[in-house]
Design an enzyme around this catalytic site. Structure first.
Site, PDB file in Angstrom:
ATOM      1  N   CYS A   1       0.820  -1.207   0.000  1.00  0.00           N
ATOM      2  CA  CYS A   1       0.000   0.000   0.000  1.00  0.00           C
ATOM      3  C   CYS A   1       0.856   1.260   0.000  1.00  0.00           C
ATOM      4  O   CYS A   1       1.986   1.256   0.477  1.00  0.00           O
ATOM      5  CB  CYS A   1      -0.867   0.042   1.254  1.00  0.00           C
ATOM      6  SG  CYS A   1      -1.833  -1.434   1.513  1.00  0.00           S
TER       7      CYS A   1
ATOM      8  N   ARG B   1       5.240   0.318  -6.055  1.00  0.00           N
ATOM      9  CA  ARG B   1       5.220  -0.554  -4.878  1.00  0.00           C
ATOM     10  C   ARG B   1       4.246  -1.723  -5.055  1.00  0.00           C
ATOM     11  O   ARG B   1       4.313  -2.678  -4.305  1.00  0.00           O
ATOM     12  CB  ARG B   1       4.803   0.256  -3.634  1.00  0.00           C
ATOM     13  CG  ARG B   1       5.784   1.348  -3.268  1.00  0.00           C
ATOM     14  CD  ARG B   1       5.182   2.277  -2.237  1.00  0.00           C
ATOM     15  NE  ARG B   1       4.961   1.588  -0.984  1.00  0.00           N
ATOM     16  CZ  ARG B   1       5.798   1.626   0.047  1.00  0.00           C
ATOM     17  NH1 ARG B   1       6.913   2.307  -0.037  1.00  0.00           N
ATOM     18  NH2 ARG B   1       5.527   0.980   1.154  1.00  0.00           N
TER      19      ARG B   1
ATOM     20  N   TRP C   1      -3.095  -2.600  -1.370  1.00  0.00           N
ATOM     21  CA  TRP C   1      -2.681  -3.973  -1.672  1.00  0.00           C
ATOM     22  C   TRP C   1      -3.508  -4.831  -0.727  1.00  0.00           C
ATOM     23  O   TRP C   1      -3.294  -4.798   0.483  1.00  0.00           O
ATOM     24  CB  TRP C   1      -1.178  -4.104  -1.401  1.00  0.00           C
ATOM     25  CG  TRP C   1      -0.635  -5.493  -1.432  1.00  0.00           C
ATOM     26  CD1 TRP C   1      -0.667  -6.406  -0.426  1.00  0.00           C
ATOM     27  CD2 TRP C   1       0.061  -6.119  -2.498  1.00  0.00           C
ATOM     28  NE1 TRP C   1      -0.048  -7.558  -0.812  1.00  0.00           N
ATOM     29  CE2 TRP C   1       0.412  -7.415  -2.079  1.00  0.00           C
ATOM     30  CE3 TRP C   1       0.419  -5.706  -3.791  1.00  0.00           C
ATOM     31  CZ2 TRP C   1       1.101  -8.295  -2.887  1.00  0.00           C
ATOM     32  CZ3 TRP C   1       1.120  -6.594  -4.585  1.00  0.00           C
ATOM     33  CH2 TRP C   1       1.447  -7.873  -4.133  1.00  0.00           C
TER      34      TRP C   1
ATOM     35  N   ASN D   1      -1.817   1.853   5.983  1.00  0.00           N
ATOM     36  CA  ASN D   1      -0.953   0.741   5.551  1.00  0.00           C
ATOM     37  C   ASN D   1      -0.693  -0.141   6.758  1.00  0.00           C
ATOM     38  O   ASN D   1      -0.514   0.372   7.862  1.00  0.00           O
ATOM     39  CB  ASN D   1       0.406   1.258   5.062  1.00  0.00           C
ATOM     40  CG  ASN D   1       0.317   1.987   3.748  1.00  0.00           C
ATOM     41  OD1 ASN D   1      -0.751   2.086   3.161  1.00  0.00           O
ATOM     42  ND2 ASN D   1       1.443   2.508   3.290  1.00  0.00           N
ATOM     43  N   GLY D   2      -0.602  -1.445   6.535  1.00  0.00           N
ATOM     44  CA  GLY D   2      -0.316  -2.346   7.654  1.00  0.00           C
ATOM     45  C   GLY D   2      -1.480  -3.305   7.861  1.00  0.00           C
ATOM     46  O   GLY D   2      -2.388  -3.385   7.024  1.00  0.00           O
TER      47      GLY D   2
ATOM     48  N   GLU E   1      20.011 -16.314  -7.077  1.00  0.00           N
ATOM     49  CA  GLU E   1      19.520 -14.986  -7.428  1.00  0.00           C
ATOM     50  C   GLU E   1      19.107 -14.933  -8.907  1.00  0.00           C
ATOM     51  O   GLU E   1      18.110 -14.290  -9.265  1.00  0.00           O
ATOM     52  CB  GLU E   1      20.606 -13.949  -7.092  1.00  0.00           C
ATOM     53  CG  GLU E   1      20.369 -12.543  -7.601  1.00  0.00           C
ATOM     54  CD  GLU E   1      19.057 -11.907  -7.144  1.00  0.00           C
ATOM     55  OE1 GLU E   1      18.383 -12.456  -6.260  1.00  0.00           O
ATOM     56  OE2 GLU E   1      18.696 -10.866  -7.719  1.00  0.00           O
TER      57      GLU E   1
ATOM     58  N   LYS F   1      15.406 -13.901 -10.194  1.00  0.00           N
ATOM     59  CA  LYS F   1      15.110 -12.829 -11.159  1.00  0.00           C
ATOM     60  C   LYS F   1      14.214 -13.362 -12.264  1.00  0.00           C
ATOM     61  O   LYS F   1      13.260 -12.720 -12.656  1.00  0.00           O
ATOM     62  CB  LYS F   1      16.395 -12.290 -11.804  1.00  0.00           C
ATOM     63  CG  LYS F   1      17.223 -11.292 -11.092  1.00  0.00           C
ATOM     64  CD  LYS F   1      16.657  -9.941 -10.800  1.00  0.00           C
ATOM     65  CE  LYS F   1      15.828  -9.949  -9.531  1.00  0.00           C
ATOM     66  NZ  LYS F   1      16.546  -9.678  -8.306  1.00  0.00           N
TER      67      LYS F   1
ATOM     68  N   GLU G   1      10.572 -14.161 -11.024  1.00  0.00           N
ATOM     69  CA  GLU G   1       9.848 -12.937 -10.653  1.00  0.00           C
ATOM     70  C   GLU G   1       9.241 -12.236 -11.859  1.00  0.00           C
ATOM     71  O   GLU G   1       8.091 -11.814 -11.819  1.00  0.00           O
ATOM     72  CB  GLU G   1      10.845 -11.945 -10.040  1.00  0.00           C
ATOM     73  CG  GLU G   1      10.810 -11.828  -8.562  1.00  0.00           C
ATOM     74  CD  GLU G   1      11.723 -10.709  -8.083  1.00  0.00           C
ATOM     75  OE1 GLU G   1      11.256  -9.925  -7.272  1.00  0.00           O
ATOM     76  OE2 GLU G   1      12.904 -10.633  -8.497  1.00  0.00           O
TER      77      GLU G   1
ATOM     78  N   HIS H   1      21.874 -36.184  -6.943  1.00  0.00           N
ATOM     79  CA  HIS H   1      21.125 -36.786  -5.826  1.00  0.00           C
ATOM     80  C   HIS H   1      19.612 -36.683  -6.024  1.00  0.00           C
ATOM     81  O   HIS H   1      18.861 -36.837  -5.065  1.00  0.00           O
ATOM     82  CB  HIS H   1      21.533 -36.130  -4.507  1.00  0.00           C
ATOM     83  CG  HIS H   1      22.978 -36.359  -4.170  1.00  0.00           C
ATOM     84  ND1 HIS H   1      23.483 -37.591  -3.847  1.00  0.00           N
ATOM     85  CD2 HIS H   1      24.030 -35.502  -4.162  1.00  0.00           C
ATOM     86  CE1 HIS H   1      24.789 -37.488  -3.628  1.00  0.00           C
ATOM     87  NE2 HIS H   1      25.143 -36.234  -3.816  1.00  0.00           N
TER      88      HIS H   1
ATOM     89  N   LYS I   1       7.074  -4.007  -4.324  1.00  0.00           N
ATOM     90  CA  LYS I   1       8.474  -3.615  -4.165  1.00  0.00           C
ATOM     91  C   LYS I   1       8.910  -3.709  -2.714  1.00  0.00           C
ATOM     92  O   LYS I   1      10.002  -4.139  -2.404  1.00  0.00           O
ATOM     93  CB  LYS I   1       8.665  -2.187  -4.692  1.00  0.00           C
ATOM     94  CG  LYS I   1      10.084  -1.647  -4.560  1.00  0.00           C
ATOM     95  CD  LYS I   1      11.048  -2.483  -5.364  1.00  0.00           C
ATOM     96  CE  LYS I   1      12.490  -2.028  -5.250  1.00  0.00           C
ATOM     97  NZ  LYS I   1      13.409  -3.095  -5.688  1.00  0.00           N
TER      98      LYS I   1
END
Ligand code: AGP
Length: 614
Positions: free
Chosen positions: A2, A27, A73, A99-100, A489, A493, A496, A512, A609
């Protein structure tokens, strides 16, 4: 997550609020809304639409010099028009953006219903609006600030919020507990936001609210006080503003089509900034003044633990390898999101390193708080100056990467790994890392920006390779020791932003189990550093090839001819620093693959974000 914007001053509020929302779009959000008071009532426009559409829908002008706005959000309740913020109390006087997450929302909603209040949304936030209105009704002469303080006394959970009382259009009240709120100080005007991005085009003078703080904001002034205190005890004060060095252009695309590519291209400069003043040729070491630790204290560290989430965690793994290699101190990395739940043993000789681009990631912040509660020594490795984690830690290493807008982190991850190389060298040089090795590393660090430029020059070649694999439904990313976190990483990427299933594996683990998945439909991206494990990595490639698996090799070594289907060869540097450089072609690989698939690169589905909720 948010986003919050608030304004009070001499301008028309709604254009400022909408512009602020637009700046916070990166965001991630699913709905947007705005409230501006008119004749004692807030006029609210909100819907489960993009900010641009909300702007288009505002056909009638919304005159007014004060207002609040929000991008939501969804947490409590679906992404619908009615659940979008701002939320109003029953009388339609109080408007709240939040927000929260309010943890006792259900109990509060039941209590309110029991008192005859009709709740119109499914959200946790709406309860706050009703509680504030009730507090105002009970204390007829109380200030809005007191009413907010009293209402929040009943609330458990996290919040950054702004409250507007349409009958008092000369002030806004803001409060913070776990979700960021920053005030922007203008000339006879004040801005409020959950993120600097929304206000740096208007002012660089800011005040960060701390957890447990509340502020009354008027056009020409603001006053902070504690959420805990009652009216008489409230220690009202005006905090001193700090000046941020960010400009509106830092959040603009310029010549680029999206932020991810822009930020990939900003890496040479970001690394130069992050190195500035930190390399010491005379003593072949590094300077990290923000640690506030002298040589004796550095020597007392017996262990280093890196904590971060997502890509910050993978960067932490690179950090753990660097610290062990360069300083010979046991080090490891752990997802910050798990840390507090396992009642961790906190060791006073361990240096804990909290890693975060945003500095607001709720899980990482909670790990820091758990550490501090138990007396652990924790430093922050953070990009956003003034963020909660930076302030909570009070010392550490700033990344100096500049604002990162794209959800997929690139320049922040690179500067995180760089910071760990600086930390490893520093810890090593107060122990047994030789002067010759120190010099070699300092030279290698200094060469990084130029090497990154050379890698960026390979973009077309990497793009062509990426496009070839756009048909794949799954991919392996394989690495060994230094290459392992790089592979993780790289897989992160790719998944995502392209939504292709990508799984990272340690090279030696393949046999294995996962080798069973290899066939001609399963490409493997193999990280092959030019180091002492080179022949082992060639062996891994042979194993995959023997089973018909296509190979994309990312290397700074000379590979045997025809070993891989695709080779991306980048310039070398000192082997310890390989992970920093080997990650960069993987950013471009993911980027071009996602582009080929027509993905929304900067705003991948379901992601935000800055993850400020649990
Ligand atoms: C990175 O590409 C991701 N978007 C994500 O994993 C991110 O690194 C993570 O959420 C941590 O964020 P932070 O660095 O702001 O704490």
């Amino acid at each position: 997550m948010c986003g919050i914007v608030g304004y009070i001053g001499h301008r028309d509020a709604s254009p400022v609020l909408l512009e602020g929302l637009h700046r916070l779009e990166y965001r991630g959000y699913d709905s947007a809304g705005i409230a501006v008071p008119h004749r004692g009532r807030p006029r609210v426009h909100k819907a489960a639409v993009r900010v641009a559409e909300l702007r288009d829908r505002l056909q009638t002008p919304m005159p007014g010099r004060i207002g609040i706005a929000h991008t939501r959000w969804a947490t409590h309740g679906e992404a619908t028009d009615v659940n979008a913020h701002p939320h109003l109390d029953a009388s339609g006087r109080i408007a709240v953006v939040h927000n929260g997450i309010i943890e006792n929302a259900e109990a509060l909603r039941e209590q309110l219903t029991g008192r005859g209040v009709t709740l119109v949304s499914d959200t946790d936030t709406e309860a706050i609006a009703h509680l504030i209105a009730a507090a105002l009704d009970e204390g007829a002469n109380s200030s809005l600030e007191d009413a907010v303080r009293s209402a929040l006394g009943a609330v458990d959970g996290t919040y950054g919020l702004v409250v507007l009382d349409a009958r008092r259009p000369e002030e806004l009240v803001v409060a913070r507990n776990g979700s960021p709120i920053v005030l922007g100080i203008g000339d006879g005007e004040m801005f409020i936001a959950s993120d600097l991005a929304a206000l740096v085009r208007y002012t660089q003078r800011v005040v960060y609210l701390d957890d447990g703080e509340l502020a009354t904001v008027r056009a020409g002034a603001f006053q902070t006080s504690s959420l805990q205190a009652n009216t008489l005890q409230a220690d009202r004060a005006a905090k001193t503003p700090t000046t941020v060095s960010l400009e509106a252009e830092d959040y603009e695309l310029g010549e680029f089509a999206d932020f991810m590519r822009k930020e990939i291209y900003e890496q040479p400069e970001a690394v130069r900034r992050a190195l500035r003043g930190r390399l010491d040729d005379r003593f072949a070491t590094t300077h990290l003044g923000g640690l506030n630790m002298d040589a004796r204290q550095l020597r007392e560290i017996r262990r280093v633990k890196f904590l971060g989430c997502g890509s910050a965690y993978y960067a932490g793994q690179i950090g753990a390898n660097l610290v062990e290699e360069l300083a010979r101190i046991p080090a490891d990395a752990e997802p910050a999101s798990e840390f507090r739940y396992r009642n961790p043993v906190i060791d006073s000789d361990t240096l804990y390193v909290a890693i975060s681009q945003s500095g607001e990631t709720a899980d990482t912040l909670a790990a820091v708080q758990e550490l501090q509660r138990k007396g652990g020594q924790v430093i922050g490795v953070v990009n956003a100056v003034g963020s909660a984690i930076a302030r909570e830690c009070g010392r550490g290493i700033f990344l100096h990467a500049g604002p990162e807008v794209s959800v997929a982190s690139t320049k922040a991850v690179t500067t995180m790994s760089l910071s760990f190389a600086l930390l490893g060298a520093l810890l090593g040089r107060v122990r047994d890392l030789s002067t010759a090795n120190g010099k070699r590393l300092v030279a290698g660090l200094r060469a990084l920006p130029e090497r990154i430029e050379q890698i960026l020059a390979l973009e077309e070649e990497i793009a062509a390779a990426a496009r070839e694999y756009a048909h794949a439904s799954h991919m392996f990313f394989i690495g060994r020791v230094r290459g392992w976190p790089v592979a993780r990483e790289g897989a992160q990427k790719l998944k995502e932003i392209s939504y292709i299933h990508a799984e990272a594996y340690q090279a030696a683990e393949l046999k294995h189990g996962p080798l069973a998945l290899i066939d001609e439909t399963m490409p493997s991206v193999v990280i092959v550093p030019d180091d002492e494990l080179f022949t082992k990595n060639i062996g891994t490639i042979e194993q995959i090839r023997a089973r018909g698996g296509p190979i994309i090799a990312i290397t700074n070594a000379e590979l045997p001819a025809d070993l891989a289907d695709t080779v991306i060869r980048i310039p070398g540097n000192e082997p310890e620093l390989d992970p920093i450089l080997l990650g960069i072609p993987l950013q471009l690989f993911a980027y071009h693959l996602a582009l080929k698939l027509g993905r929304d690169i900067d705003k991948p589905r379901n992601l935000a974000k800055s993850v400020t909720v649990e």
